[in-house]
Design a protein around this motif. Structure first.
Motif, PDB file in Angstrom:
ATOM      1  N   GLN A  14       0.828  -1.200   0.000  1.00 13.48           N
ATOM      2  CA  GLN A  14       0.000   0.000   0.000  1.00 13.48           C
ATOM      3  C   GLN A  14       0.867   1.257   0.000  1.00 13.48           C
ATOM      4  OE1 GLN A  14      -2.374  -0.635   3.490  1.00 13.48           O
ATOM      5  NE2 GLN A  14      -3.759  -2.086   2.491  1.00 13.48           N
ATOM      6  N   TYR A  15       1.962   1.204   0.725  1.00 14.16           N
ATOM      7  CA  TYR A  15       2.904   2.318   0.766  1.00 14.16           C
ATOM      8  C   TYR A  15       3.483   2.587  -0.622  1.00 14.16           C
ATOM      9  CZ  TYR A  15       7.018   4.946   2.422  1.00 14.16           C
ATOM     10  OH  TYR A  15       7.988   5.891   2.633  1.00 14.16           O
ATOM     11  N   ILE A  16       3.830   1.531  -1.330  1.00 13.20           N
ATOM     12  CA  ILE A  16       4.367   1.664  -2.693  1.00 13.20           C
ATOM     13  C   ILE A  16       3.331   2.294  -3.618  1.00 13.20           C
ATOM     14  CG2 ILE A  16       5.119   0.356  -4.724  1.00 13.20           C
ATOM     15  CD1 ILE A  16       6.389  -1.653  -2.784  1.00 13.20           C
ATOM     16  N   PHE A  17       2.102   1.801  -3.570  1.00 15.38           N
ATOM     17  CA  PHE A  17       1.061   2.311  -4.465  1.00 15.38           C
ATOM     18  C   PHE A  17       0.653   3.737  -4.095  1.00 15.38           C
ATOM     19  CE2 PHE A  17      -0.319  -2.344  -5.195  1.00 15.38           C
ATOM     20  CZ  PHE A  17       0.619  -2.458  -6.207  1.00 15.38           C
ATOM     21  N   LEU A  18       0.713   4.070  -2.802  1.00 15.83           N
ATOM     22  CA  LEU A  18       0.420   5.440  -2.393  1.00 15.83           C
ATOM     23  C   LEU A  18       1.425   6.418  -2.994  1.00 15.83           C
ATOM     24  CD1 LEU A  18      -0.655   5.186   1.361  1.00 15.83           C
ATOM     25  CD2 LEU A  18      -1.804   6.545  -0.382  1.00 15.83           C
ATOM     26  N   LEU A  19       2.707   6.120  -2.836  1.00 13.90           N
ATOM     27  CA  LEU A  19       3.737   7.018  -3.347  1.00 13.90           C
ATOM     28  C   LEU A  19       3.697   7.093  -4.870  1.00 13.90           C
ATOM     29  CD1 LEU A  19       6.808   6.134  -1.075  1.00 13.90           C
ATOM     30  CD2 LEU A  19       5.221   8.041  -0.856  1.00 13.90           C
TER      31      LEU A  19
END
Length: 364
Positions: A14-19
């Motif tokens: 989720q962190y990857i897709f958020l950034l």
């Protein structure tokens, strides 16, 4: 972990897709044209160089946040330099994320009016965009992260559509590489700054990350995903359009869809843009939450939903009285690029140097 961060943890994916979602937005529509104007068909090399620079800046930001594993950057600044420093950092970040939010929303409204709803007032479109934005952003980073993850999964078919025009492409347009040397390529790197903005979200999202030891690998993965998206669509446009023709289209990523024909649909670009609005939302929905998080921190509040409601209402009212034109959107983009260069590239380097000197003096 502080109460404001507990219960809102996000996974590394989720962190990857958020950034990556904050970066890949409306900017991708005109990126091939801008690169072609600056570096010609060697502009794809500029994307790779820009990826190296943005990845280095992201790793610097992660290194900074290792000094504050259980708090955001304003928390760290307040603990080290005093509350005034924390409030200054929170104000700076809130202002920057608000710029990203406003830029993403106004560009989406402009594209929607041009391609989908030409007779609908801008403020009506803005309200239609803000309603789902508030419903998602008010639940915090975990729900925002899940939303970004969902959108990425349901958009996996988009690259397949862009492979169809390859049957009319000419790969000779890319040859020879470095036709005019390195200078145009290096000049084209500045066009990658604006599409790469959003890395400083780590300053706020880092304490929410469930596995912080994977933060470095996550920012490398997010920047690589962004670079792969830009590189893919740019190469498609470069081999389909001639070097002179591509500069005639304002948004070649949309214009290339006119070459695709299906028996059951006449204009594929129209439903495509309607669907792509969900990709655009990956910019303003996280930016909306990040803005209200920083503003709530600034005023000492743990619940950002009140600020979120105020921001949504203020944005809708502002759109009723003022809607930027295409020229004004370009000016906003230039201001945001300069602002982003300072806060996403220069500020982290200076801050890391300050931390190194501060830690060394404290040990002495």
């Amino acid at each position: 972990m502080k109460k404001v961060y507990s219960g809102h943890e996000i996974t590394s994916l989720q962190y990857i897709f958020l950034l990556s979602g904050i970066q890949v937005g409306v900017a991708v529509l005109s990126l091939p044209r801008k690169l072609a104007e600056t570096a010609g068909t060697d502009g794809w090399i500029s994307i790779i160089i820009g990826w190296l620079i943005s990845t280095a800046a992201s790793l610097i930001i992660v290194q900074i946040m290792k000094n504050s594993p259980n708090g955001s950057l304003p928390d760290w600044a307040a603990g080290v330099m005093g509350m005034w420093a924390g409030k200054a950092v929170a104000f700076l970040l809130a202002l920057y994320f608000c710029f990203l939010l406003f830029d993403g929303l106004t560009k989406t409204v402009m594209i929607t009016k041009i391609w989908l709803l030409p007779n609908t007032p801008s403020y009506i479109i803005m309200i239609l965009l803000l309603v789902p934005t508030y419903m998602i952003a008010r639940h915090g980073p975990r729900i925002v992260g899940r939303y970004c993850e969902l959108i990425v999964y349901i958009c996996l078919w988009i690259p397949i559509i862009y492979l169809i025009p390859l049957k009319h492409s000419h790969f000779l347009h890319l040859l020879p590489p470095l036709k005019e040397g390195w200078q145009p390529v290096l000049t084209g790197v500045k066009e990658i700054i604006y599409p790469s903005l959003g890395m400083v979200a780590t300053f706020v999202l880092y304490p929410f990350l469930k596995h912080k030891e994977k933060a470095g690998a996550a920012v490398v993965a997010s920047n690589t995903l962004t670079m792969a998206s830009y590189l893919f669509i740019t190469l498609i446009c470069f081999v389909y359009y001639s070097p002179d023709e591509i500069t005639e289209y304002n948004n070649p990523v949309i214009s290339i869809l006119k070459s695709i024909e299906f028996r059951f649909i006449e204009r594929i670009e129209v439903p495509f843009i309607a669907f792509y609005l969900t990709v655009f939302s990956l910019v303003w929905i996280p930016a909306m939450y990040l803005t209200t998080f920083c503003s709530s921190w600034l005023f000492g509040r743990t619940d950002s939903r009140g600020h979120l409601r105020v921001l949504c209402i203020a944005t809708a009212i502002a759109t009723y009285f003022y809607t930027p034109t295409y020229r004004q959107n370009w000016v906003i983009e230039q201001i945001l690029t300069a602002f982003g260069l300072g806060i996403e590239y220069i500020f982290p380097v200076l801050l890391l140097a300050f931390i190194a000197v501060h830690n060394r003096m404290r040990r002495s």
